[in-house]
Design a protein around this motif. Structure first.
Motif, PDB file in Angstrom:
ATOM      1  N   SER A   1      52.390  37.348  50.005  1.00 25.79           N
ATOM      2  CA  SER A   1      51.907  37.786  51.315  1.00 25.79           C
ATOM      3  C   SER A   1      50.451  37.388  51.521  1.00 25.79           C
ATOM      4  CB  SER A   1      52.061  39.308  51.454  1.00 25.79           C
ATOM      5  OG  SER A   1      53.420  39.682  51.488  1.00 25.79           O
ATOM      6  N   ASP A   2      49.643  37.525  50.484  1.00 29.05           N
ATOM      7  CA  ASP A   2      48.238  37.120  50.581  1.00 29.05           C
ATOM      8  C   ASP A   2      48.138  35.613  50.829  1.00 29.05           C
ATOM      9  OD1 ASP A   2      47.614  39.735  50.058  1.00 29.05           O
ATOM     10  OD2 ASP A   2      46.930  39.388  47.997  1.00 29.05           O
ATOM     11  N   THR A   3      48.977  34.860  50.120  1.00 29.39           N
ATOM     12  CA  THR A   3      48.963  33.407  50.277  1.00 29.39           C
ATOM     13  C   THR A   3      49.418  33.009  51.672  1.00 29.39           C
ATOM     14  OG1 THR A   3      49.340  33.058  47.915  1.00 29.39           O
ATOM     15  CG2 THR A   3      49.904  31.243  49.380  1.00 29.39           C
ATOM     16  N   LEU A   4      50.439  33.689  52.192  1.00 32.10           N
ATOM     17  CA  LEU A   4      50.902  33.411  53.553  1.00 32.10           C
ATOM     18  C   LEU A   4      49.769  33.650  54.550  1.00 32.10           C
ATOM     19  CD1 LEU A   4      53.132  32.787  55.639  1.00 32.10           C
ATOM     20  CD2 LEU A   4      53.675  35.239  55.622  1.00 32.10           C
TER      21      LEU A   4
ATOM     22  N   ALA B   1      45.751  31.541  58.203  1.00 31.38           N
ATOM     23  CA  ALA B   1      44.327  31.438  58.537  1.00 31.38           C
ATOM     24  C   ALA B   1      43.908  29.982  58.634  1.00 31.38           C
ATOM     25  CB  ALA B   1      43.490  32.171  57.488  1.00 31.38           C
ATOM     26  N   GLY B   2      44.424  29.161  57.712  1.00 35.46           N
ATOM     27  CA  GLY B   2      44.113  27.736  57.743  1.00 35.46           C
ATOM     28  C   GLY B   2      44.633  27.075  59.004  1.00 35.46           C
TER      29      GLY B   2
ATOM     30  N   ALA C   1      40.930  36.385  55.349  1.00 34.38           N
ATOM     31  CA  ALA C   1      41.181  34.985  54.978  1.00 34.38           C
ATOM     32  C   ALA C   1      40.497  34.034  55.958  1.00 34.38           C
ATOM     33  CB  ALA C   1      42.683  34.725  54.945  1.00 34.38           C
ATOM     34  N   ILE C   2      40.496  34.383  57.241  1.00 29.94           N
ATOM     35  CA  ILE C   2      39.810  33.551  58.234  1.00 29.94           C
ATOM     36  C   ILE C   2      38.312  33.528  57.972  1.00 29.94           C
ATOM     37  CG2 ILE C   2      39.231  33.331  60.689  1.00 29.94           C
ATOM     38  CD1 ILE C   2      42.021  34.466  61.322  1.00 29.94           C
ATOM     39  N   LYS C   3      37.737  34.712  57.692  1.00 30.61           N
ATOM     40  CA  LYS C   3      36.291  34.788  57.417  1.00 30.61           C
ATOM     41  C   LYS C   3      35.915  34.004  56.160  1.00 30.61           C
ATOM     42  CE  LYS C   3      35.545  39.284  59.622  1.00 30.61           C
ATOM     43  NZ  LYS C   3      35.233  40.721  59.402  1.00 30.61           N
ATOM     44  N   LYS C   4      36.807  34.016  55.165  1.00 33.69           N
ATOM     45  CA  LYS C   4      36.532  33.278  53.934  1.00 33.69           C
ATOM     46  C   LYS C   4      36.477  31.775  54.211  1.00 33.69           C
ATOM     47  CE  LYS C   4      38.226  32.526  49.214  1.00 33.69           C
ATOM     48  NZ  LYS C   4      39.285  32.865  48.220  1.00 33.69           N
TER      49      LYS C   4
ATOM     50  N   ALA D   1      48.436  20.646  56.664  1.00 32.72           N
ATOM     51  CA  ALA D   1      47.896  21.113  57.948  1.00 32.72           C
ATOM     52  C   ALA D   1      47.145  22.424  57.769  1.00 32.72           C
ATOM     53  CB  ALA D   1      49.015  21.268  58.963  1.00 32.72           C
ATOM     54  N   GLY D   2      47.658  23.305  56.902  1.00 37.87           N
ATOM     55  CA  GLY D   2      46.992  24.570  56.647  1.00 37.87           C
ATOM     56  C   GLY D   2      45.666  24.422  55.936  1.00 37.87           C
ATOM     57  N   SER D   3      45.468  23.289  55.283  1.00 37.04           N
ATOM     58  CA  SER D   3      44.198  23.032  54.596  1.00 37.04           C
ATOM     59  C   SER D   3      43.223  22.247  55.454  1.00 37.04           C
ATOM     60  CB  SER D   3      44.453  22.291  53.276  1.00 37.04           C
ATOM     61  OG  SER D   3      45.056  23.158  52.338  1.00 37.04           O
TER      62      SER D   3
END
Length: 548
Positions: free
Chosen positions: A217-220, A225-226, A254-257, A453-455
């Motif tokens: 879930s954290d990874t998702l 966020a990416g 995750a977005i802020k990171k 794309a997420g990266s």
């Protein structure tokens, strides 16, 4: 003149058939004759010299297998007489130089992109609608149905029309005519587009967010966020149920990171707080429409080629992929890097056997050590469930000449060109450093393109030898064929044909330059990829854990 055989590296002890060869034929390489003891299909390999049981098979200058039993000179290599084998690897043992390509031809060239407040530049301008958990997929689909046709993003369903024609023929009693009825495919929108500067609204439904381990879930959330931070995205609407593992605060963190200065419009609605489904959906639709109004104010402006972030991917590979398409986009990667841009090589299971070369290309020992750690951790995880990298080649790969994972990997790694490796990222970390990056993803085509794309990739180059209908919701995927037969058989999915390399009509460097020119056209919005035209919006997050 079409060459019939190829030796890829001077140290190789096998040759590649560039065309079908018959048993009993004599072929000559470097003045030495080899009499073929088997029929050799194009793309397959055969022994240049006699190989005894246990001998090392060398291709691309690397160990790619060992002989299971004696193979005569001119004997075809198969899954029966060759076993996967690779050299070991360790930390950085030497530094590798780089011959920087001449990029003066592109020094003053630009593309037309969407400039974001954080300095990124998009090759498209998309709005996202995302569920944080699979429970919200239905609501996302309802929003999709409400928006696409009314805003002019929907396409006429030619297959529905095809069935309607059959129904009319059946009802008129003319069943025989159905046998010869052909589909007339014409692409056009159901209505004129309302927003001129928006390339689409994309809906990223998935099966995650709850029920698995917390890490998934954290990874998702980090992956989503990416996507929200991707330069091709103008803003996003996120639907949350409320009780799932993938909580809103995890996404926001995750977005802020990734981007502490994130400033795009982001609307988050939680169904268990909003109350009725009607209230949730009406708010989501209203906020999304107003977000689209703002996003439409952005226009394409000139941007330097250093703002390109190019993902490097392959799928449905064949025996020509490592000879034509992969090294061609490898040269394109080198050109992009030399121009100050970023490129990203993914699919770690398909780097098996070439690790030491990649390790030595890493610019620091710390980056090299991270690659070693990720490769070994991934390999152990595969072995723990009774698999391994050696089981990577698919039936299609094997049928078309990629008989061991090491052979497949040696060719797949060519996508990364020759430039130094500036960073190594775990899934789904975001790209920050200029130059060539390695990103840990599976070899699965869609999981890997989803990760690229997420990266942060704003363009993806995707090579294929067999034909793979894969695209991405927000990042244009340019499909590059390894051979002309494929390009002619499946022109609806292929953008670039590198078969001219196999035919001896173009060099790898010339082909790579052509691909860069094509990238500029796509990045500027002048040309749509075949995947975009077909609406191939494939999105599959990588689930690394178990379901609980």
């Amino acid at each position: 003149m079409l060459h019939r055989i190829l030796k890829i590296h001077p140290n190789d002890n096998v040759l590649v058939a560039l065309t079908d060869l018959k048993k009993g034929e004599t072929v000559t390489y470097d003045g030495a004759d080899v009499v073929l003891t088997d029929d050799i299909q194009a793309k397959h390999k055969f022994a240049q010299v006699p190989l005894a049981q246990g001998d090392r098979i060398i291709m691309y200058g690397s160990l790619v297998g060992k002989a299971v039993y004696d193979i005569p000179a001119g004997g075809v290599l198969t899954i029966h007489n060759v076993k996967h084998q690779v050299s070991g690897f360790q930390g950085k043992t030497q530094s590798t130089g780089w011959n920087v390509p001449d990029v003066s031809r592109w020094k003053d060239k630009t593309f037309m992109g969407y400039h974001r407040a954080d300095g990124q530049v998009g090759t498209g301008n998309y709005w996202l609608v995302i569920p944080l958990v699979f429970c919200e997929n239905r609501n996302v689909d309802i929003i999709k149905q409400a928006f696409l046709d009314e805003l002019g993003f929907g396409q006429r369903d030619v297959y529905k029309s095809y069935v309607q024609q059959m129904v009319e023929l059946y009802q008129s009693g003319n069943t025989e005519a159905i046998e010869t009825l052909t589909l007339q495919r014409t692409e056009h929108a159901t209505k004129k587009r309302i927003f001129d500067n928006i390339d689409g609204i994309k809906f990223l439904t998935h099966e995650g967010g709850c029920g698995g381990i917390r890490q998934d879930s954290d990874t998702l959330c980090a992956l989503l966020a990416g996507y929200i931070n991707n330069p091709n995205v103008a803003g996003a609407t996120v639907l949350s149920l409320g009780c799932q593992n993938a909580q809103v605060h995890i996404l926001e963190d995750a977005i802020k990171k990734i981007n502490p200065a994130f400033s795009k419009p982001l609307y988050v609605l939680e169904q268990q707080k909003e109350g009725t489904e009607t209230e949730l959906l009406s708010q989501a639709i209203r906020k999304t429409f107003l977000g689209l109004v703002e996003a439409d104010k952005q226009t394409r402006q000139t941007a330097p080629l250093s703002k390109l972030v190019v993902g490097l991917e392959c799928g449905g590979s064949d025996g020509f992929s490592g000879i034509s398409a992969n090294p061609a986009i490898g040269h394109t990667s080198d050109l992009v890097v030399a121009l100050g841009g970023k490129s990203v090589l993914s699919e770690f299971p398909e780097l098996c056997g070439v690790e030491q070369d990649l390790i030595n290309r890493c610019v620091t020992n710390e980056i090299a050590d991270r690659f070693v750690h990720l490769m070994r951790s991934y390999a152990r995880a595969a072995e723990a469930v009774g698999s391994g990298f050696d089981m990577n080649p698919s039936p299609g790969n094997i049928r078309d000449g990629l008989i061991t994972d090491a052979i497949k990997s040696a060719g797949a790694a060519k996508k990364g060109g020759t430039s130094p490796i500036q960073d190594v990222l775990d899934y789904p970390e975001y790209i920050t450093k200029d130059g060539l990056n390695l990103l840990c993803t599976p070899g699965n085509d869609v999981e890997s393109t989803t990760a690229l794309a997420g990266s942060g990739c704003n363009i993806i180059l995707f090579t294929t030898g067999l034909g793979t209908p894969t695209g991405n919701p927000v990042t244009p995927v340019i499909k590059v064929a390894s051979n002309t037969k494929l390009a002619e058989r499946m022109p609806d999915i292929i953008d670039v044909d590198t078969g001219a390399v196999i035919a001896g009509e173009k060099t790898i460097e010339e082909m790579g330059e052509d691909i860069l020119d094509f990238i500029i056209e796509v990045a500027s919005g002048n040309t749509q990829t075949k995947a975009q035209l077909l609406g191939q919006d494939d999105f599959i997050p990588w689930k690394r854990g178990v379901s609980l």
